[in-house]
Design a protein around this motif. Structure first.
Motif, PDB file in Angstrom:
ATOM      1  N   ILE A  38      11.459  38.429  48.326  1.00 28.89           N
ATOM      2  CA  ILE A  38      12.280  38.232  49.521  1.00 28.89           C
ATOM      3  C   ILE A  38      12.183  36.771  49.945  1.00 28.89           C
ATOM      4  CG2 ILE A  38      12.655  38.929  51.908  1.00 28.89           C
ATOM      5  CD1 ILE A  38      11.273  41.591  51.196  1.00 28.89           C
ATOM      6  N   VAL A  39      13.339  36.130  50.107  1.00 28.87           N
ATOM      7  CA  VAL A  39      13.380  34.709  50.452  1.00 28.87           C
ATOM      8  C   VAL A  39      13.612  34.542  51.951  1.00 28.87           C
ATOM      9  CG1 VAL A  39      14.488  32.491  50.005  1.00 28.87           C
ATOM     10  CG2 VAL A  39      14.326  34.192  48.171  1.00 28.87           C
ATOM     11  N   PRO A 101       9.843  23.924  46.903  1.00 36.75           N
ATOM     12  CA  PRO A 101      10.488  22.757  47.524  1.00 36.75           C
ATOM     13  C   PRO A 101      11.939  23.063  47.875  1.00 36.75           C
ATOM     14  CG  PRO A 101      10.334  22.463  45.154  1.00 36.75           C
ATOM     15  CD  PRO A 101       9.600  23.736  45.458  1.00 36.75           C
ATOM     16  N   ARG A 102      12.408  22.494  48.952  1.00 35.42           N
ATOM     17  CA  ARG A 102      13.815  22.663  49.326  1.00 35.42           C
ATOM     18  C   ARG A 102      14.693  21.927  48.318  1.00 35.42           C
ATOM     19  NH1 ARG A 102      14.601  24.957  54.233  1.00 35.42           N
ATOM     20  NH2 ARG A 102      12.861  24.940  55.714  1.00 35.42           N
ATOM     21  N   LEU A 118      17.902  20.280  40.976  1.00 33.40           N
ATOM     22  CA  LEU A 118      17.450  20.543  39.610  1.00 33.40           C
ATOM     23  C   LEU A 118      15.929  20.572  39.531  1.00 33.40           C
ATOM     24  CD1 LEU A 118      20.001  18.331  37.651  1.00 33.40           C
ATOM     25  CD2 LEU A 118      19.899  20.823  37.686  1.00 33.40           C
ATOM     26  N   SER A 119      15.293  19.675  40.269  1.00 29.83           N
ATOM     27  CA  SER A 119      13.831  19.653  40.305  1.00 29.83           C
ATOM     28  C   SER A 119      13.286  20.946  40.903  1.00 29.83           C
ATOM     29  CB  SER A 119      13.355  18.449  41.125  1.00 29.83           C
ATOM     30  OG  SER A 119      11.961  18.465  41.290  1.00 29.83           O
ATOM     31  N   SER A 120      13.937  21.427  41.967  1.00 31.23           N
ATOM     32  CA  SER A 120      13.515  22.672  42.607  1.00 31.23           C
ATOM     33  C   SER A 120      13.717  23.867  41.681  1.00 31.23           C
ATOM     34  CB  SER A 120      14.297  22.877  43.910  1.00 31.23           C
ATOM     35  OG  SER A 120      13.877  24.041  44.577  1.00 31.23           O
ATOM     36  N   ILE A 121      14.816  23.860  40.919  1.00 30.80           N
ATOM     37  CA  ILE A 121      15.079  24.946  39.967  1.00 30.80           C
ATOM     38  C   ILE A 121      13.982  25.000  38.903  1.00 30.80           C
ATOM     39  CG2 ILE A 121      16.619  25.702  38.104  1.00 30.80           C
ATOM     40  CD1 ILE A 121      18.960  24.733  39.848  1.00 30.80           C
ATOM     41  N   PRO A 147      17.801  27.840  44.186  1.00 34.19           N
ATOM     42  CA  PRO A 147      16.958  27.652  42.996  1.00 34.19           C
ATOM     43  C   PRO A 147      16.218  28.911  42.569  1.00 34.19           C
ATOM     44  CG  PRO A 147      16.010  26.527  44.898  1.00 34.19           C
ATOM     45  CD  PRO A 147      17.388  26.942  45.289  1.00 34.19           C
ATOM     46  N   ILE A 148      15.870  29.773  43.532  1.00 30.99           N
ATOM     47  CA  ILE A 148      15.204  31.031  43.191  1.00 30.99           C
ATOM     48  C   ILE A 148      16.162  31.954  42.448  1.00 30.99           C
ATOM     49  CG2 ILE A 148      14.413  33.203  44.217  1.00 30.99           C
ATOM     50  CD1 ILE A 148      12.167  31.344  44.033  1.00 30.99           C
TER      51      ILE A 148
END
Length: 213
Positions: A38-39, A101-102, A118-121, A147-148
């Protein structure tokens, strides 16, 4: 620099296209209920999600993963207080909090937000791949969930999470139009739920569930 960003965006669009066609082939798989993720965004998004989780029977899941941003110092306390106040049965050993990270900060430029997304993904993909199974991913609108969702899709179509189901709930404040996150994800999620009946006409996939707050 611009050429590099174009390559990254092209790759990302190609991947989402692949996920869409793979998604259409796997719609009928039933979840095993090993784990639910759950986000929690922040502010109003967290409040809406709290209304949603009141309807969840956490006994049906072996593990519960709560996701929030590194910079969010409020949601964890708010969720734990809500669970206790409403006497929602869930074991501490059952719960795991995940910080990510956002993908984009307020007023961040498009070029730099592409890189941070892309970094967060990549960060989320590494986190998600370590989890044994996510049967249900529940998110409700903030860009934090992007990203999730992409990470779960990547694992799903790499045959690691064949039974994952993604449920997206549009924010209460979206009365006539979908959020940017909703517009991006509507083709890829298994269920797309809205709180205003006017939105149903925008896409045959949309389901009206009534207002949560």
């Amino acid at each position: 620099m611009i050429q590099f960003l174009l390559y990254l965006v092209t790759f990302f669009i190609g991947f989402l296209t692949l996920c869409y066609f793979q998604f259409k082939r796997s719609k009928n798989l039933k979840p095993l209920k090993n784990g639910i993720m759950i986000v929690f965004g922040s502010g109003g998004h967290t409040g809406e999600m709290l209304s949603l989780i009141k309807k969840i029977n956490f006994k049906d899941f072996k593990k519960v993963y709560f996701v929030k941003a590194f910079s969010d110092n409020v949601s964890k306390d708010k969720v734990e207080d809500f669970l206790k106040k409403n006497k929602i049965e869930i074991n501490n050993e059952q719960v795991e909090w995940i910080n990510i990270p956002r993908s984009r900060q307020v007023k961040q430029s498009f070029a730099s937000s592409t890189l941070t997304t892309l970094s967060s993904i990549i960060y989320c993909f590494i986190k998600v791949i370590k989890i044994k199974q996510i049967d249900i991913l529940l998110c409700n609108g903030p860009g934090l969930c992007l990203p999730i969702v992409v990470s779960v899709l990547m694992n799903k179509y790499l045959m690691l999470y064949r039974r994952s189901k993604i449920i997206f709930v549009e924010s209460w404040c979206r009365v006539k139009t979908l959020s940017l996150t909703g517009k991006i994800l509507i083709k890829f999620v298994d269920k797309f739920l809205v709180q205003w009946e006017e939105l149903v006409q925008l896409n045959p996939k949309i389901e009206y569930i009534g207002q949560l707050i």
